[in-house]
Design a protein around this motif. Structure first.
Motif, PDB file in Angstrom:
ATOM      1  N   ARG A 137      18.870 -23.714 -30.442  1.00 32.86           N
ATOM      2  CA  ARG A 137      18.894 -24.503 -29.202  1.00 32.86           C
ATOM      3  C   ARG A 137      19.403 -23.718 -28.004  1.00 32.86           C
ATOM      4  O   ARG A 137      19.251 -24.160 -26.859  1.00 32.86           O
ATOM      5  N   GLY A 138      20.069 -22.590 -28.253  1.00 29.89           N
ATOM      6  CA  GLY A 138      20.650 -21.831 -27.152  1.00 29.89           C
ATOM      7  C   GLY A 138      21.622 -20.795 -27.647  1.00 29.89           C
ATOM      8  O   GLY A 138      21.265 -19.923 -28.443  1.00 29.89           O
ATOM      9  N   CYS A 139      22.893 -20.917 -27.239  1.00 26.84           N
ATOM     10  CA  CYS A 139      23.893 -19.917 -27.623  1.00 26.84           C
ATOM     11  C   CYS A 139      25.279 -20.559 -27.692  1.00 26.84           C
ATOM     12  O   CYS A 139      25.666 -21.309 -26.790  1.00 26.84           O
ATOM     13  N   TRP A 140      25.985 -20.265 -28.763  1.00 29.10           N
ATOM     14  CA  TRP A 140      27.368 -20.704 -28.911  1.00 29.10           C
ATOM     15  C   TRP A 140      28.301 -19.698 -28.255  1.00 29.10           C
ATOM     16  O   TRP A 140      28.153 -18.486 -28.452  1.00 29.10           O
ATOM     17  N   MET A 141      29.248 -20.183 -27.491  1.00 26.94           N
ATOM     18  CA  MET A 141      30.344 -19.365 -26.978  1.00 26.94           C
ATOM     19  C   MET A 141      31.555 -19.662 -27.849  1.00 26.94           C
ATOM     20  O   MET A 141      32.068 -20.789 -27.837  1.00 26.94           O
ATOM     21  N   LEU A 211      31.507 -23.661 -27.840  1.00 26.35           N
ATOM     22  CA  LEU A 211      30.755 -24.465 -26.878  1.00 26.35           C
ATOM     23  C   LEU A 211      29.311 -24.001 -26.904  1.00 26.35           C
ATOM     24  O   LEU A 211      29.036 -22.796 -26.844  1.00 26.35           O
ATOM     25  N   LEU A 212      28.363 -24.941 -26.988  1.00 24.81           N
ATOM     26  CA  LEU A 212      26.945 -24.614 -27.069  1.00 24.81           C
ATOM     27  C   LEU A 212      26.237 -24.923 -25.760  1.00 24.81           C
ATOM     28  O   LEU A 212      26.269 -26.060 -25.278  1.00 24.81           O
ATOM     29  N   LEU A 213      25.608 -23.889 -25.159  1.00 27.98           N
ATOM     30  CA  LEU A 213      24.781 -24.059 -23.967  1.00 27.98           C
ATOM     31  C   LEU A 213      23.323 -23.823 -24.335  1.00 27.98           C
ATOM     32  O   LEU A 213      23.006 -23.035 -25.231  1.00 27.98           O
ATOM     33  N   SER A 214      22.425 -24.482 -23.613  1.00 25.13           N
ATOM     34  CA  SER A 214      20.992 -24.374 -23.902  1.00 25.13           C
ATOM     35  C   SER A 214      20.447 -23.012 -23.508  1.00 25.13           C
ATOM     36  O   SER A 214      21.031 -22.290 -22.689  1.00 25.13           O
TER      37      SER A 214
END
Length: 359
Positions: A137-141, A211-214
């Protein structure tokens, strides 16, 4: 608490000892201004924690991670609020990322800005590991605190991740909608403020603080992109990493060992391969730094043991596995060698320490 002597621990321009994790005084100043905005008497707080306020303004001052943890513990206790700092306006107004923030703003996209944060997080705090992990879905920080002998207060982690989110919004000049927010801590009685701060549902008792961003958000171009200025900022930050000892072969080896430990005790040739080096080259470079691979393995395990034993969600068997010990008895013997007591006693000592320090 009586005033403690800190001259040997925190001197302007001094490189910290290899096992002493620290944060920049500039970052701590931002945290203290947030405490003040939350209505706390900061000078009194510093006195109670045994700090010399003038030392915070000296060039290149670094603060040991445990001392910052004590400040957070005292601040939360004085405020009487377990959600201290959990507000978007506070995180966006009072955070001080310094040169790292300037370098991020010169990046071409949000993803490239976060890659720079990954590379230079040690300038802000070498007690904090920041990494990016791809997701469909995107990338985890992912944010992970290491070093120190005291548990990291959850408020410190929550504020740090909220600061990163607000920095992302400032960089993109957009309202970002995280897809997920996870914390390793137990759920509070009421998570309303967490949901308001991060703008999404928040899960607790998770495997990591992340934290997951798209993908679309990560690809957002930055309006402040400036390639030349960005390179200039990187040169300054590389110099700071050198001063902190973050570019030595020993440091790189420890990071690679930590990455591999959960899969078992890493071999020297595997670590060398992970660093893109021939085993003979790695051995030569370590000899030049007067350190052995085995001592770095032991040092890394000891630092991680402190962290894992401070988190009561891990059983002692879990900790042994995460440190790459095949036999739990070997882990118990290592703990007695490192800390002078078995792991269960050391864990009890860790959780007794905050109350004693704050008394």
């Amino acid at each position: 608490m009586p005033q403690r002597q800190r001259g040997t621990q925190r001197r302007a321009g001094c490189m910290p000892q290899p096992e002493l994790r620290t944060s920049s005084a500039a970052w701590l100043e931002g945290v203290l201004s947030m405490f003040e905005a939350e209505g706390l008497d900061v000078p009194s707080l510093l006195r109670e924690a045994g700090f010399d306020p003038d030392s915070l303004h000296r060039q290149n001052t670094r603060i040991p991670v445990d001392e910052i943890s004590v400040l957070w513990q005292l601040a939360v206790a004085r405020a009487g609020r377990p959600t201290l700092g959990l507000h978007r306006d506070l995180a966006s107004t009072h955070s001080k990322l310094g040169t790292v923030g300037h370098a991020m703003s010169c990046s071409s996209s949000l993803e490239s800005a976060l890659v720079r944060l990954t590379r230079y997080m040690a300038v802000i705090s070498d007690a904090t590991a920041f990494s990016l992990h791809p997701d469909p879905r995107g990338c985890w920080m992912v944010m992970k605190h290491t070093g120190g002998s005291l548990p990291i207060p959850r408020q410190r982690v929550e504020y740090a991740l909220l600061t990163v989110l607000m920095q992302c919004q400032w960089l993109t000049r957009r309202e970002l909608q995280p897809l997920a927010m996870e914390f390793i801590y137990p759920a509070p009685a009421d998570d309303r403020l967490h949901r308001e701060a991060f703008g999404c549902e928040v899960r607790f008792n998770a495997e990591a603080n992340r934290l997951l961003l798209s993908s679309a958000d990560m690809a957002t171009p930055l309006p402040t992109f400036h390639e030349v200025l960005g390179e200039m900022q990187e040169h300054l930050l590389d110099d700071q990493l050198d001063l902190l000892g973050q570019t030595t072969t020993s440091t790189l080896v420890c990071a690679e060992i930590a990455r591999r430990l959960q899969h078992g005790e890493p071999r020297r040739q595997d670590v060398a391969s992970g660093l893109g080096l021939a085993e003979r080259t790695l051995q030569r470079r370590l000899q030049e730094e007067s350190v052995s691979f085995q001592s770095l393995l032991d040092r890394t395990r000891r630092e991680l043991a402190r962290q894992y034993l401070a988190e009561d969600r891990h059983t002692l068997t879990d900790v042994a596995d995460m440190l790459g010990f095949v036999d739990t008895s070997n882990f118990f013997r290592a703990c007695k060698r490192w800390f002078g007591v078995p792991p269960a006693q050391y864990r009890a000592r860790i959780w007794d320490a905050p109350a004693a320090l704050a008394a």
